[in-house]
Design a protein around this motif. Structure first.
Motif, PDB file in Angstrom:
ATOM      1  N   VAL A  86       0.841  -1.201   0.000  1.00  0.00           N
ATOM      2  CA  VAL A  86       0.000   0.000   0.000  1.00  0.00           C
ATOM      3  C   VAL A  86       0.873   1.247   0.000  1.00  0.00           C
ATOM      4  CG1 VAL A  86      -1.748   1.295   1.289  1.00  0.00           C
ATOM      5  CG2 VAL A  86      -1.870  -1.194   1.175  1.00  0.00           C
ATOM      6  N   ARG A  87       1.967   1.186   0.761  1.00  0.00           N
ATOM      7  CA  ARG A  87       2.878   2.322   0.852  1.00  0.00           C
ATOM      8  C   ARG A  87       3.472   2.666  -0.521  1.00  0.00           C
ATOM      9  NH1 ARG A  87       5.388   0.352   4.849  1.00  0.00           N
ATOM     10  NH2 ARG A  87       7.317  -0.334   3.862  1.00  0.00           N
ATOM     11  N   PHE A  88       3.922   1.649  -1.224  1.00  0.00           N
ATOM     12  CA  PHE A  88       4.510   1.886  -2.541  1.00  0.00           C
ATOM     13  C   PHE A  88       3.450   2.273  -3.575  1.00  0.00           C
ATOM     14  CE2 PHE A  88       8.111  -0.555  -0.823  1.00  0.00           C
ATOM     15  CZ  PHE A  88       9.154   0.287  -1.219  1.00  0.00           C
ATOM     16  N   PHE A  89       2.260   1.701  -3.444  1.00  0.00           N
ATOM     17  CA  PHE A  89       1.183   2.053  -4.384  1.00  0.00           C
ATOM     18  C   PHE A  89       0.829   3.530  -4.281  1.00  0.00           C
ATOM     19  CE2 PHE A  89      -3.444   2.736  -4.900  1.00  0.00           C
ATOM     20  CZ  PHE A  89      -3.543   2.500  -6.258  1.00  0.00           C
ATOM     21  N   LEU A  90       0.686   4.028  -3.057  1.00  0.00           N
ATOM     22  CA  LEU A  90       0.334   5.440  -2.878  1.00  0.00           C
ATOM     23  C   LEU A  90       1.499   6.347  -3.265  1.00  0.00           C
ATOM     24  CD1 LEU A  90      -1.644   5.335   0.499  1.00  0.00           C
ATOM     25  CD2 LEU A  90      -2.558   5.585  -1.808  1.00  0.00           C
ATOM     26  N   GLY A  91       2.718   5.938  -2.918  1.00  0.00           N
ATOM     27  CA  GLY A  91       3.871   6.762  -3.248  1.00  0.00           C
ATOM     28  C   GLY A  91       4.104   6.898  -4.737  1.00  0.00           C
ATOM     29  N   LEU A  92       3.807   5.811  -5.471  1.00  0.00           N
ATOM     30  CA  LEU A  92       4.055   5.809  -6.916  1.00  0.00           C
ATOM     31  C   LEU A  92       2.791   6.041  -7.735  1.00  0.00           C
ATOM     32  CD1 LEU A  92       6.530   2.784  -7.117  1.00  0.00           C
ATOM     33  CD2 LEU A  92       7.077   5.227  -7.149  1.00  0.00           C
ATOM     34  N   PHE A  93       1.666   6.258  -7.050  1.00  0.00           N
ATOM     35  CA  PHE A  93       0.411   6.474  -7.759  1.00  0.00           C
ATOM     36  C   PHE A  93       0.475   7.612  -8.788  1.00  0.00           C
ATOM     37  CE2 PHE A  93      -3.227   9.482  -7.351  1.00  0.00           C
ATOM     38  CZ  PHE A  93      -4.093   8.867  -8.232  1.00  0.00           C
ATOM     39  N   PRO A  94       1.055   8.785  -8.443  1.00  0.00           N
ATOM     40  CA  PRO A  94       1.132   9.854  -9.462  1.00  0.00           C
ATOM     41  C   PRO A  94       1.945   9.462 -10.682  1.00  0.00           C
ATOM     42  CG  PRO A  94       1.587  10.720  -7.264  1.00  0.00           C
ATOM     43  CD  PRO A  94       1.609   9.234  -7.154  1.00  0.00           C
ATOM     44  N   VAL A  95       2.933   8.579 -10.486  1.00  0.00           N
ATOM     45  CA  VAL A  95       3.785   8.164 -11.601  1.00  0.00           C
ATOM     46  C   VAL A  95       2.958   7.472 -12.672  1.00  0.00           C
ATOM     47  CG1 VAL A  95       5.741   6.712 -12.272  1.00  0.00           C
ATOM     48  CG2 VAL A  95       5.794   7.967 -10.103  1.00  0.00           C
ATOM     49  N   PHE A  96       2.079   6.559 -12.261  1.00  0.00           N
ATOM     50  CA  PHE A  96       1.285   5.801 -13.227  1.00  0.00           C
ATOM     51  C   PHE A  96       0.257   6.675 -13.940  1.00  0.00           C
ATOM     52  CE2 PHE A  96       2.216   2.549  -9.820  1.00  0.00           C
ATOM     53  CZ  PHE A  96       3.284   1.975 -10.500  1.00  0.00           C
ATOM     54  N   THR A  97      -0.496   7.446 -13.163  1.00  0.00           N
ATOM     55  CA  THR A  97      -1.590   8.224 -13.768  1.00  0.00           C
ATOM     56  C   THR A  97      -1.076   9.384 -14.607  1.00  0.00           C
ATOM     57  OG1 THR A  97      -1.748   9.505 -11.725  1.00  0.00           O
ATOM     58  CG2 THR A  97      -3.203   7.608 -11.940  1.00  0.00           C
ATOM     59  N   ILE A  98      -0.069  10.097 -14.094  1.00  0.00           N
ATOM     60  CA  ILE A  98       0.442  11.267 -14.816  1.00  0.00           C
ATOM     61  C   ILE A  98       1.191  10.850 -16.072  1.00  0.00           C
ATOM     62  CG2 ILE A  98       2.093  13.179 -14.677  1.00  0.00           C
ATOM     63  CD1 ILE A  98       1.276  13.527 -11.777  1.00  0.00           C
ATOM     64  N   SER A  99       1.894   9.728 -16.010  1.00  0.00           N
ATOM     65  CA  SER A  99       2.655   9.274 -17.175  1.00  0.00           C
ATOM     66  C   SER A  99       1.746   8.950 -18.357  1.00  0.00           C
ATOM     67  CB  SER A  99       3.494   8.040 -16.814  1.00  0.00           C
ATOM     68  OG  SER A  99       4.466   8.369 -15.843  1.00  0.00           O
ATOM     69  N   THR A 100       0.524   8.510 -18.090  1.00  0.00           N
ATOM     70  CA  THR A 100      -0.410   8.234 -19.191  1.00  0.00           C
ATOM     71  C   THR A 100      -1.001   9.513 -19.772  1.00  0.00           C
ATOM     72  OG1 THR A 100      -2.261   7.968 -17.638  1.00  0.00           O
ATOM     73  CG2 THR A 100      -1.025   5.989 -18.205  1.00  0.00           C
ATOM     74  N   ASN A 101      -1.045  10.597 -18.963  1.00  0.00           N
ATOM     75  CA  ASN A 101      -1.617  11.856 -19.438  1.00  0.00           C
ATOM     76  C   ASN A 101      -0.613  12.731 -20.171  1.00  0.00           C
ATOM     77  OD1 ASN A 101      -4.200  11.406 -18.442  1.00  0.00           O
ATOM     78  ND2 ASN A 101      -3.742  12.303 -16.460  1.00  0.00           N
ATOM     79  N   PHE A 102       0.663  12.612 -19.820  1.00  0.00           N
ATOM     80  CA  PHE A 102       1.677  13.499 -20.385  1.00  0.00           C
ATOM     81  C   PHE A 102       1.707  13.480 -21.917  1.00  0.00           C
ATOM     82  CE2 PHE A 102       5.927  14.704 -21.738  1.00  0.00           C
ATOM     83  CZ  PHE A 102       6.171  15.841 -20.990  1.00  0.00           C
ATOM     84  N   PRO A 103       1.742  12.307 -22.574  1.00  0.00           N
ATOM     85  CA  PRO A 103       1.760  12.317 -24.049  1.00  0.00           C
ATOM     86  C   PRO A 103       0.520  12.956 -24.659  1.00  0.00           C
ATOM     87  CG  PRO A 103       2.397  10.165 -23.199  1.00  0.00           C
ATOM     88  CD  PRO A 103       1.843  10.930 -22.050  1.00  0.00           C
TER      89      PRO A 103
END
Length: 495
Positions: A352-369
């Motif tokens: 859970v700790r890693f999921f929340l910490g890295l959550f912006p990485v997954f969602t933002i990376s799909t929006n950037f392009p």
């Protein structure tokens, strides 16, 4: 947003549209809101949040009215073109005398037919997806169109800078915490960019390494055409709501157990500048309304649907922010709220700790392009001339390069997400959310009266139909611009 009429797309029910609009508005800005709340004080934050939500709702109804007026004009032009074609067909089958007689008869009948058509309840039905750029071209002069594109380009640059900083910052925070065994670190420990992370590497060095990797992996998408698929949208939305639900639940549990360390002040006006920008950014949806609302199958209660969405969003923002500021001390809240849960003293389960910490990485990376391609296309539209084409080097190299380089340079210089979101929202966000909708609805009303007469009723007209509201929105936008600018100048002078 290349400023053209696009296909409506697959229709969906009003309640699906409500969910889509909720997902569109609640994004990255929500993750920076808790720190802004803590900085400005809970009462000031609550009042400003409600008021800015109301102002965003007002301008959203302005955009919907402009969409309906644009559809009416396009539909009327098609009807006139069909009428001309019918007239030409009938004229070929008659001699000159009958042609003269028919033309006099049509001249006498046309006003009556026009009134009948103008009064049609379907004339203002929103069926064509007319993007904001196309509406600007229909209702603004050339200067207004160029200013619109300048404003949307600046906003998209701010968006990309926020994304380019948020992903490397989250990766740096999580990876440096792992390397330094964060389970033994006190909750209130503050890190500096010059602190060691990996051996001789400082935290800022690791941030720059992640920024370079992020640019190399996602930057090339700016040179091609990409779009977000339906399944990718579902996946990112699902991850977002799981993350939000976990954070709210964990904060409530800590508060319920008496572990809440937050003692937010009632009011602290020094934090209002960033709070204002964050709130404006967090309510941003006006530029995407045509693609979002046009496919709604039944638009009979569209205004009520939008109002319900805003009420739900206000409740969600309030719940997220208040649980945060009473759970964590104000000076320990991070720019990206998810990172407050990437500590062992807050979350015991590593997954859970890693999921929340890295959550912006997954969602933002799909929006950037997607944002990068949108910005590139707006640059092309801004400099496009009728009948002209761009050389291959300009279209495939120059425009993608000027799209990618400025936000990456900004992210290289700073990872202060609260300030990036605040400045983007306070300046470009004010233009897109307040100024453009106000001028759109003002000019579309004038054009509608000229084209269809003063008695014409737009079925999707805003409840705020009086000209006072247009002036009030513009006055508020100007006041915000002056306040934020003065606040920045005064703060810089103190420094």
């Amino acid at each position: 947003m290349a400023g053209e009429i696009t296909e409506t797309g697959e229709l969906y029910s009003p309640y699906v549209g409500l969910v889509y609009m909720f997902n569109l508005i609640v994004g990255t800005g929500a993750l920076t809101m808790p720190k802004a709340f803590a900085s400005a004080g809970w009462l000031v934050s609550l009042v400003l949040l409600v008021f800015l939500g109301f102002m965003s709702f007002v301008t959203t109804t302005f955009v919907v009215e402009a969409m309906a007026a644009a559809n009416a004009q396009l539909r009327w032009k098609r009807m006139e073109n069909h009428q001309k074609e019918d007239d030409e067909d009938s004229s070929t089958a008659s001699d000159s005398d009958s042609l003269l007689q028919d033309s006099h008869e049509r001249a006498e009948k046309r006003p009556i037919l026009s009134v009948q058509r103008r009064g049609s309840p379907n004339l203002f039905e929103i069926t064509d997806r007319v993007e904001m750029g196309q509406m600007a071209s229909m209702f603004f002069n050339k200067v207004g169109v160029n200013l619109f594109y300048f404003c949307i380009i600046i906003y998209l640059y701010g968006d990309l800078a926020i994304y380019a900083a948020a992903v490397p910052f989250s990766l740096m925070q999580v990876s440096c915490a792992v390397d330094n065994d964060s389970c033994g670190v006190e909750a209130d420990t503050n890190y500096n960019d010059t602190d060691r992370c990996w051996g001789p590497l400082r935290r800022v060095d690791v941030y720059h390494i992640y920024l370079a990797i992020f640019t190399l992996l996602l930057g090339p998408f700016a040179f091609f055409d990409v779009q977000k698929t339906k399944y990718l949208q579902i996946l990112t939305s699902l991850m977002r709501w799981i993350a939000f639900a976990i954070m709210i639940a964990l904060a409530l549990v800590r508060i319920g157990r008496g572990q809440g360390a937050g003692r937010p002040p009632l009011a602290d006006f020094s934090g209002v500048r960033n709070l204002f920008g964050v709130c404006v950014y967090s309510f941003m949806c006006q530029h995407s309304l045509p693609s979002l609302l046009t496919p709604v199958s039944s638009k009979r209660r569209l205004t009520r649907l939008v109002l319900l969405d805003y009420v739900l969003i206000l409740a969600f923002y309030g719940l997220l922010s208040f649980t945060a500021i009473f759970c964590f001390r104000g000076d320990s809240l991070l720019d990206m709220y998810t990172l407050n849960f990437a500590r062992c003293d807050v979350v015991g389960v590593a997954a859970v700790r890693f999921f929340l910490g890295l959550f912006p990485v997954f969602t933002i990376s799909t929006n950037f392009p997607i944002i990068a391609v949108t910005l590139r296309n707006n640059w092309k539209t801004l400099f496009h001339r009728e009948g002209g084409t761009y050389p291959w080097v300009v279209a495939r190299v120059v425009f993608p390069a000027i799209t990618l380089m400025p936000p990456v340079l900004v992210a290289f210089c700073t990872h202060d997400l609260e300030s990036l979101v605040g400045i983007t929202g306070a300046y470009a966000g004010t233009g897109i959310q307040y100024v453009v909708p106000a001028f759109l609805v003002y000019h579309c009303r004038k054009d509608t009266q000229l084209a269809f007469g003063h008695g014409t009723l737009n079925k999707h007209r805003s409840p705020f139909r009086h000209t006072f509201w247009v002036g009030f929105v513009l006055l508020w936008a100007f006041s915000c611009f002056v306040f934020v600018t003065a606040n920045i100048v005064l703060n810089e002078t103190k420094l």
